[in-house]
Design an enzyme around this catalytic site. Structure first.
Site, PDB file in Angstrom:
ATOM      1  N   ASP A 210       0.776  -1.232   0.000  1.00 55.54           N
ATOM      2  CA  ASP A 210       0.000   0.000   0.000  1.00 55.54           C
ATOM      3  C   ASP A 210       0.813   1.291   0.000  1.00 55.54           C
ATOM      4  OD1 ASP A 210      -1.706  -2.080   0.426  1.00 55.54           O
ATOM      5  OD2 ASP A 210      -2.775  -1.176   2.092  1.00 55.54           O
ATOM      6  N   GLU A 449       1.639 -10.039  11.245  1.00 49.51           N
ATOM      7  CA  GLU A 449       1.323  -9.518   9.923  1.00 49.51           C
ATOM      8  C   GLU A 449       2.604  -9.207   9.152  1.00 49.51           C
ATOM      9  OE1 GLU A 449      -1.251  -5.770   8.018  1.00 49.51           O
ATOM     10  OE2 GLU A 449      -1.018  -5.975  10.195  1.00 49.51           O
TER      11      GLU A 449
END
Length: 515
Positions: A210, A449
């Site tokens: 992102d 993550e």
């Protein structure tokens, strides 16, 4: 969840093994586990996937990401197939049920039972059923309007290989093949914004990485949305210093708003980038789609040929031999040729892990493979030296930050992709070392993550689904192997070929890599 009796060629696939596995004590021997597996890590990974299962799909994490994400589900299915091939098939089928009429697979499928303020941008921001009407957005489910990397055909083929009997009995591949073909058609035609044959992303979220520094230059042309016009739910679950900045987020919101207000029509966006990882995954999935076509009775020859041609286009447009890696191309950017004449589509001079991901392609020339391995292990990424997992961005880059999302931390999905690529091209020792590092880091961080690339410190959410899923996949691949049967059948031209060369002693895969 019970499957029909007599529909599978594997006994263990006749019931949903995920819930059953997590309910068993560690000391029980599971007949479908290879002897070399670490039982504790295997059970812990299975428990993560069980805890994040909603009944029809898997959320990336319960708090931060409470819906279904596109490429997450593809990676999740790759690992989930080792526990329950039925659940892995359902994961992909649920995602594909939300496909738009123009072929795009939306990057989020929203769960209507989740409160609107639990995640931003929420369904009322995207307005898919109204703003996406002309693009064929579904009316019965709410989705986002952008996409994510096309890992889906690759995942579908691997899921099929886990239990071909069940897959054939359910008509799994026959059901997903036309949807996957439409998805690839959308990307190769509607998204060829640079005119050179590669797909472009029209939003940083589409590429999956992102807030990569690769987007800084093209994003600088975008006027950010006012901070008061949105509320960031991500900061409720993560430290601000680990997340994208408010300025970047404002630009993300502006791009998404303009895309939505333009009825999700492609071609008008001020942001358009050809990314090496996105296109490499499209090429790998095109090879996988060829394998699926062969399983369904077609030859698959045209799809293999298309994948080979796209590999050449990828090299032509994004490869920099002087730097030894692939770079993003800013389709809307401008540069000058030797005569100082304006040219559109400049390469973005930022080294990202995305530029290493094409290593998973079977048709790369050997000199490019050698250069990519050298770059991965060199000072910019330090793989096997200063880092055990590949950082998402150049260690020597000015924008490097070991904790801020995709501006430096190491991620497990990109590590898995590089491990596959290294193994595919015969770099066994490096692949084994990366495999071991992924497993150790996943275990030590409770399936984080992402992590600090230097010391492996956990960042973001824990109990992250694709980390657990890809841990399971690597656990089912014993170390020391060369190109796995699964790798051969997925990325090669046939079940026993690599780069068009027959591998002596290799056997064609019938049951996947279930040990």
């Amino acid at each position: 969840m019970t499957e029909p009796v007599g529909t599978t060629c594997f006994v263990e696939s006749r019931v949903d093994r995920t819930a059953q596995l997590t309910a068993l004590p560690v000391e029980h021997h599971l007949v479908y586990d290879p002897p070399s597996l670490s039982g504790s890590l295997h059970l812990r990974a299975a428990a993560v996937l069980e805890g994040n299962w909603t009944g029809t799909s898997t959320v990336p994490s319960r708090g931060l990401y409470p819906h279904q994400w596109s490429w997450d589900s593809a990676f999740i299915a790759i690992g989930l197939r080792h526990l329950s091939p039925l659940r892995a098939q359902t994961e992909l089928e649920t995602l594909l049920a939300a496909q738009w009429g123009d072929g795009r697979i939306p990057h989020i499928v929203f769960n209507p039972s989740v409160p609107l303020d639990a995640y931003f941008p929420s369904p009322d921001f995207w307005r898919s059923s109204t703003a996406g009407h002309s693009a064929g957005a579904p009316r019965t489910v709410q989705t986002s309007g952008i996409v994510q990397p096309p890992v889906h055909a690759l995942a579908a083929w691997l899921v099929h290989c886990a239990d071909p009997g069940l897959s054939r009995a359910r008509g799994f591949l026959a059901g997903v093949y036309p949807k996957l073909a439409a998805w690839h058609r959308y990307l190769l035609h509607r998204r060829d914004l640079g005119g050179g044959g590669l797909a472009s992303v029209v939003h940083p979220w589409e590429q999956g990485m992102d807030n990569s520094p690769c987007w800084d230059a093209p994003l600088s042309r975008i006027t950010p949305a006012p901070a008061r016009s949105f509320r960031r739910a991500d900061l409720d679950h993560g430290a601000a210093e680990d997340r994208p900045t408010d300025l970047d987020y404002g630009r993300y919101v502006r791009l998404a708003t303009d895309y939505r207000d333009g009825q999700y029509a492609d071609g008008a966006s001020e942001f358009a980038v050809e990314d090496p990882s996105f296109n490499a995954l499209l090429i790998a999935s095109e090879h996988a789609l060829a394998r699926i076509a062969r399983e369904l009775g077609a030859t698959g020859t045209a799809r293999h040929a298309r994948a080979e041609r796209l590999t050449g286009v990828l090299i032509e447009r994004l490869w920099d031999p002087a730097e030894g890696m692939f770079f993003c191309r800013d389709v809307r950017g401008e540069t000058q040729d030797a005569g100082h004449r304006p040219l559109t589509g400049a390469l973005i001079p930022e080294r990202s892990v995305s530029g290493l991901i094409p290593l998973l392609l079977p048709d790369l020339p050997r000199d490019i493979v050698t250069a990519l391995v050298r770059t991965a292990s060199g000072p910019h990424f330090g793989l096997g030296d200063s880092t055990e997992l590949p950082p998402s961005y150049d260690l020597l880059g000015e924008a490097f930050d070991p904790h801020r999302y995709w501006r430096g931390p190491a991620w497990f999905n990109t590590s898995w992709l590089l491990e596959r690529g290294l193994r595919l091209h015969g770099e066994r020792q490096r692949a084994d070392a990366l495999r071991e590092a992924v497993l150790e880091t996943a275990a030590a961080t409770d399936f984080a993550e992402y992590v600090d690339p230097y010391d492996g410190e956990a960042c973001g959410a824990t109990g992250f689904s694709w980390t657990a899923a890809l841990t399971l996949d690597l656990l089912h691949e014993p170390p020391g192997h060369g190109v796995s049967g699964t790798g051969l059948g997925t990325f090669g031209m046939s079940g026993t070929e690599v780069n068009g060369t027959e591998v002596k002693g290799a056997k064609r895969v019938k049951g996947g890599d279930r040990g």
